[in-house]
Design a protein around this motif. Structure first.
Motif, PDB file in Angstrom:
ATOM      1  N   LEU A   1      -5.582   8.575   0.085  1.00 25.70           N
ATOM      2  CA  LEU A   1      -6.500   7.500   0.453  1.00 25.70           C
ATOM      3  C   LEU A   1      -5.703   6.244   0.814  1.00 25.70           C
ATOM      4  O   LEU A   1      -5.991   5.574   1.811  1.00 25.70           O
ATOM      5  CB  LEU A   1      -7.459   7.209  -0.708  1.00 25.70           C
ATOM      6  N   PHE A   2      -4.677   5.954   0.011  1.00 30.07           N
ATOM      7  CA  PHE A   2      -3.830   4.788   0.281  1.00 30.07           C
ATOM      8  C   PHE A   2      -2.955   5.028   1.515  1.00 30.07           C
ATOM      9  O   PHE A   2      -2.722   4.113   2.302  1.00 30.07           O
ATOM     10  CB  PHE A   2      -2.959   4.468  -0.936  1.00 30.07           C
ATOM     11  N   TYR A   3      -2.470   6.250   1.677  1.00 33.07           N
ATOM     12  CA  TYR A   3      -1.696   6.576   2.879  1.00 33.07           C
ATOM     13  C   TYR A   3      -2.558   6.450   4.131  1.00 33.07           C
ATOM     14  O   TYR A   3      -2.075   6.058   5.200  1.00 33.07           O
ATOM     15  CB  TYR A   3      -1.136   7.997   2.787  1.00 33.07           C
ATOM     16  N   LEU A   4      -3.830   6.778   4.000  1.00 32.72           N
ATOM     17  CA  LEU A   4      -4.762   6.665   5.123  1.00 32.72           C
ATOM     18  C   LEU A   4      -4.906   5.202   5.549  1.00 32.72           C
ATOM     19  O   LEU A   4      -4.861   4.878   6.742  1.00 32.72           O
ATOM     20  CB  LEU A   4      -6.123   7.242   4.726  1.00 32.72           C
ATOM     21  N   ILE A   5      -5.067   4.332   4.562  1.00 32.94           N
ATOM     22  CA  ILE A   5      -5.169   2.891   4.847  1.00 32.94           C
ATOM     23  C   ILE A   5      -3.883   2.391   5.492  1.00 32.94           C
ATOM     24  O   ILE A   5      -3.897   1.617   6.454  1.00 32.94           O
ATOM     25  CB  ILE A   5      -5.460   2.100   3.546  1.00 32.94           C
TER      26      ILE A   5
ATOM     27  N   ILE B   1       0.832  -1.206   0.000  1.00 34.03           N
ATOM     28  CA  ILE B   1       0.000   0.000   0.000  1.00 34.03           C
ATOM     29  C   ILE B   1       0.866   1.255   0.000  1.00 34.03           C
ATOM     30  O   ILE B   1       0.568   2.234  -0.686  1.00 34.03           O
ATOM     31  CB  ILE B   1      -0.948  -0.007   1.213  1.00 34.03           C
ATOM     32  N   ASN B   2       1.949   1.208   0.758  1.00 30.09           N
ATOM     33  CA  ASN B   2       2.843   2.364   0.840  1.00 30.09           C
ATOM     34  C   ASN B   2       3.479   2.675  -0.511  1.00 30.09           C
ATOM     35  O   ASN B   2       3.606   3.838  -0.908  1.00 30.09           O
ATOM     36  CB  ASN B   2       3.930   2.105   1.880  1.00 30.09           C
ATOM     37  N   LEU B   3       3.873   1.637  -1.227  1.00 30.94           N
ATOM     38  CA  LEU B   3       4.456   1.815  -2.556  1.00 30.94           C
ATOM     39  C   LEU B   3       3.434   2.428  -3.522  1.00 30.94           C
ATOM     40  O   LEU B   3       3.760   3.318  -4.308  1.00 30.94           O
ATOM     41  CB  LEU B   3       4.955   0.477  -3.107  1.00 30.94           C
ATOM     42  N   THR B   4       2.210   1.932  -3.445  1.00 35.58           N
ATOM     43  CA  THR B   4       1.148   2.467  -4.301  1.00 35.58           C
ATOM     44  C   THR B   4       0.900   3.940  -4.000  1.00 35.58           C
ATOM     45  O   THR B   4       0.793   4.767  -4.911  1.00 35.58           O
ATOM     46  CB  THR B   4      -0.165   1.679  -4.093  1.00 35.58           C
TER      47      THR B   4
END
Length: 221
Positions: free
Chosen positions: A172-176, A155-158
């Protein structure tokens, strides 16, 4: 520099002040050590600037990638070390170039980008392959909390890629990922390693920051 300093609103100053109190203050009080104290603060400062749309966030991210790799190595998160040095560090360097090239001269903020449907599909396919590859790579290095660490890295890479591409969905991905980081660093704390507590508070502040970043970028869009 004058424009940059004036760009800070009351909410951002409050968040930064909280990070100083909760992360730096707690780290110094508990005598957590230099890296455990400074890395969470640098990470939050980088993330807050990214939420503001300033290239400073990418520049500080380079320092974060190096220091976080050292800290992860000390805590046997070997996958994080590999990914941060080989992938995330170059992404931050690329982000500096991309953000400077696409900066609005008036506001000093980065111009947002809209990804095509084709790029989203490509990203999804790469993520599936990446998850499988990361899992076995981390397993080979006997990484602690294998599944959680794999998901976090994916997720972090994305999120980092989307940030380089100037997409508001990166937050949004950083939030997850902030939720996952709560687990990743919270487990050692629950097991008695209270010196990692600044990392837990950092994850909580990142949750707030990423919500703010998503709101701020959506509003600017």
């Amino acid at each position: 520099m004058k424009k940059y300093l004036k760009s800070w609103n009351k909410f951002e100053i409050t968040l930064l002040s909280l990070s100083v109190i909760l992360i730096l203050g707690l780290g110094i009080y508990l005598k957590c050590g230099f890296l455990t104290t400074i890395v969470p603060f640098i990470g939050f400062f980088s993330a807050l600037n990214q939420a503001k749309g300033h290239v400073v966030g990418q520049i500080v991210g380079v320092l974060l990638a190096i220091l976080y790799s050292i800290m992860s190595y000390n805590n046997k998160y070997y996958g994080e070390v590999i990914i941060y040095l080989i992938v995330i560090l170059p992404l931050y360097l690329s982000g500096i170039y991309t953000w400077l090239k696409n900066k609005d001269k008036k506001s000093e903020k980065v111009k947002q980008n809209t990804l095509s449907q084709k790029e989203w599909y490509s990203l999804l396919g790469i993520n599936i392959v990446l998850f499988i590859g990361l899992y076995f790579l981390l397993k080979f290095f006997n990484t602690n909390n294998l599944l959680v660490s794999t998901i976090s890295m994916n997720i972090n890479l994305t999120a980092t890629y989307l940030l380089v591409r100037r997409s508001r969905y990166s937050f949004l991905f950083y939030l997850i990922n902030a939720f996952i980081l709560l687990i990743l660093w919270g487990l050692p704390v629950l097991n008695g390693n209270i010196l990692l507590l600044p990392m837990v508070f950092d994850a909580v502040l990142l949750l707030i920051n990423n919500l703010y970043g998503l709101h701020s970028w959506s509003k600017n869009k």
